[in-house]
Design an enzyme around this catalytic site. Sequence first.
Site, PDB file in Angstrom:
ATOM      1  N   ARG A   1      -5.366  11.256  -0.422  1.00 32.60           N
ATOM      2  CA  ARG A   1      -5.003  11.628  -1.787  1.00 32.60           C
ATOM      3  C   ARG A   1      -6.263  11.847  -2.620  1.00 32.60           C
ATOM      4  O   ARG A   1      -6.296  12.706  -3.490  1.00 32.60           O
ATOM      5  CB  ARG A   1      -4.115  10.553  -2.410  1.00 32.60           C
TER       6      ARG A   1
ATOM      7  N   HIS B   1       0.857  -1.185   0.000  1.00 41.68           N
ATOM      8  CA  HIS B   1       0.000   0.000   0.000  1.00 41.68           C
ATOM      9  C   HIS B   1       0.894   1.236   0.000  1.00 41.68           C
ATOM     10  O   HIS B   1       1.876   1.268   0.738  1.00 41.68           O
ATOM     11  CB  HIS B   1      -0.893  -0.036   1.242  1.00 41.68           C
TER      12      HIS B   1
END
Lengths: 242, 606
Positions: free
Chosen positions: B270, B254
């Site tokens: 994000r 990740h």
Amino acid sequence: MKNRELTLNIFRYDPNIPGREPYMQPYSLQETEGMTIFIALNQIRENQDPSLKFDFVCRAAICGSCGMLVNGRPRLACKTLTRDLPEVITLMPLPVFKLIGDLSVDTGSWFRQLSIKTGAWVHSDKSFNPNCQEERMSNETALKIYEAERCIECGCCIAGCATANIRDDFLGAAGLYKIARFMVDPRDERPEEKYFDVVSSEEGVFGCLGLMACEDNCPMELPLQVQLAYVRRKMALIGFRV
Amino acid sequence: MNTIVTDVLIIGAGLAGERTAIEAANQGLDVIILSLVPPRRSHSTAAQGGMQAALGNCAMGRGDNPSIHFEDTVKGSDWGCDQDVARLFCETAPTAVRQMAYWGVPWNRVAAGRKRLPGGQEIYELKEYEGLITARNFGGTAKWRACYTADGTGHTIQYTLDSIVIKLGIKVHDRMEALRLIHNGDKCMGVVARCLRTGKLYTYISKSTVLATGGCGRLYGASTNAVINEGSGMFLALETELVPLGNMEAIQFHPTGLVPVWILITEGARGDGGYLLDKNHHRFMPDYEPKKKELASRDVVARRMIMHMRKGYGVESPYGPHLWLDIRHLGEKHINTNLREIANICRNFAGIDPVNELIPVRPTQHYSMGGVRTNINGAVYGIKGLFACGEAACWDLHGFNRLGGNSLAETIVSGMIVGKKAAEYTLGTELTYSYQQVNNHYNIVRQKIKNIIGGKLNKKRHENVFELKNIMEDVLMKHVGIFRNGKDLLKAVNALQELYHRSRNISLRSSGTGASPELGLALRLPGMIKLALCVAYGALKRTESRGSHYREDYPRRDDKNWLKRTLAYWPEEKDLPCLKYEPVKITEIPPGDRGYGESPGKGGTS
Ligand SMILES: Cc1cc2nc3c(=O)[nH]c(=O)nc-3n(C[C@H](O)[C@H](O)[C@H](O)COP(=O)(O)OP(=O)(O)OC[C@H]3O[C@@H](n4cnc5c(N)ncnc54)[C@H](O)[C@@H]3O)c2cc1C
Ligand code: FES
């Protein structure tokens, strides 16, 4: 930030060795940026004393494994930063729970007993039909149940509770919170009277002295006193009826 | 010898283990669950995101069905999954979610009305679906399909399953670690276990045994996983010499683990407009991915981040190089409301306030697609009476890339199916074992402990278990990470082989008596190094790129030569696994374009 030299005074005791007394053992350690008690204890175990017992699982304040007394206050050790503490840090196991060794206590068995005692599952006479759509529920109700289920069973509220420290049958804030979780769930068909025996006694809501330490100590910041008042109100109403 | 007898013995009290236990107990069998920790502390409780099931109730999920879920899963796996398993899984998942609702999970529900999504799009939730289970968006899926309970999906599913385990009176022996499978070369008959309260050894004798021990993320130095995820069920199976592990080289990373505690920072940061910065505070993602920038798929972002740090743009820290995640420009109000969870994690675990400060992040190990190889019934290859499910198993639903939300769904669905099959097997078999055989296995464990504690005198070297573990973690991080190549992988294999030899000379610093944590690790570490070797050697031999397995020297997927599953066996006395291969079953969708990303190996995770 200037890194300090920390001293951790840690409670040591192995109940499996008869005749040995508990004692406090000091360890010194160089503080690093962003250091938590989780990081500090693992460094001590790796570099200084591999016999030291403590419990961590998620190390993210989710699983409830790492409750301990940090300078006298019940805290989740994994989310306690050393930078928020003085140079000398005292670590003791949570009181009330059975000691496994050093900082490790058996909160798991305590909470399992609590679930058994309070029947902490959805009680329903309906059976599951795999071919049917789910029963409908408003999103509001779902969120209310979720809020009541957010307790992670770390035991911090119990360890800091005056009643729980003297009465080992007291359900404590976590226990009453658990009962409230099933009371607010419409899938649970238990009539309120069913809770009465467990809850309406000195071991239940009426044992609480209202000192509020539980809420201060809850690492999840749950509204323990609000739920407690909710359960107490319900029980008082039933008390009039029976 | 303390001996306990049962019909079905389940190793692991996470979601997979508890769901299996319920199924077997409902067939009237006597079931015991062993676990390192109380069930509700299992790693499963840490999952926040969601559980995939094609219910199609919410506006963005409308028209969904198991066939679309199936197609997403196969593409996500980069055609590495078993399509019969994926089909069975997708067809069963809706029932699994509804049953969890019946047992008490407070799934979020559809609320009717008009809504505006963060991107500006307007959607309309229909009245006729109001009150049914809703879903959220996850990467790599055509529909919104991840059922969830706010930010605590794993927590509520685990608490609900455990409440049913308690209600049914299923026995859970927590703080009890399985150390060795008892078998006679043909059939599994239980385990030898060590009590983590007292250090005492026990033997559990059973008609059938189920491994539901979770993943092996902690082989890597930086993992989002719980610290107990050391893959012990996998090496227990491997050490029978009969059972293979499937696709151990398939490891998922990740992009944003929080330095230095490696807790997951979800994609939301994000998604809402956060940037990735390097040591010069330069926003580098647009240089590599001009179109998608920080929001390219996770494996792509992770690869770009590592590439950039390799060029020397990483920020040095006592915990190794990292990059920055910057959400300051989103403003205090947005951060403290919409990104509250992330903000809390930063404050609690790094002492950082993301309103004014940068968040240190680095790509982090997240999930193991590989594991104990089973057939579609969960029956383990090579031995009777042994089953496996959940992250510990290679059932093989995920192939080379797991879709986000498919793991929670797998634990429940496989628990239902494997529990039923294990119960069928158990009802049709007798409890047969010889005292001699049980005693043999018990003595092997006792001897191991003796050698570690008392063997100081006759060892040439006295190896420190923590030091060896750190080396193993570093080797995997450095050479078997996101980018792989033949040269580095060979280095890793050699280094791990040397480490394996050294692990035979472990001596303790403490007395090792009672429930010594040092002894516990010393017992596990050789097995963990074996798993690390299965990962590294499998990756070395697989000369293609598929899903999360990315070879710089072989950047293309190669269906002609590699549409097959790695099976790693471990012959005792060897210091390397023996690799075999089996074809991947393709029944419905032949290998093709995944439909997203320009480089191989893209797909969403959670
Ligand atoms: C941070 C994070 C977030 C995630 N979010 C999601 C998500 O949103 N959606 C999703 O689908 N997936 C998610 N995942 C993945 C998912 O959570 C796991 O894959 C899944 O929970 C694994 O469940 P399990 O039952 O197989 O194993 P676990 O939950 O890991 O349970 C393993 C059990 O085995 C026991 N055990 C292990 N070894 C032994 C032994 N030797 N003896 C006895 N007992 C043993 C342990 O005590 C434990 O009870 C996430 C993972 C991480 C790390
Ligand atoms: S280790 Fe899980 S709450 Fe601290």
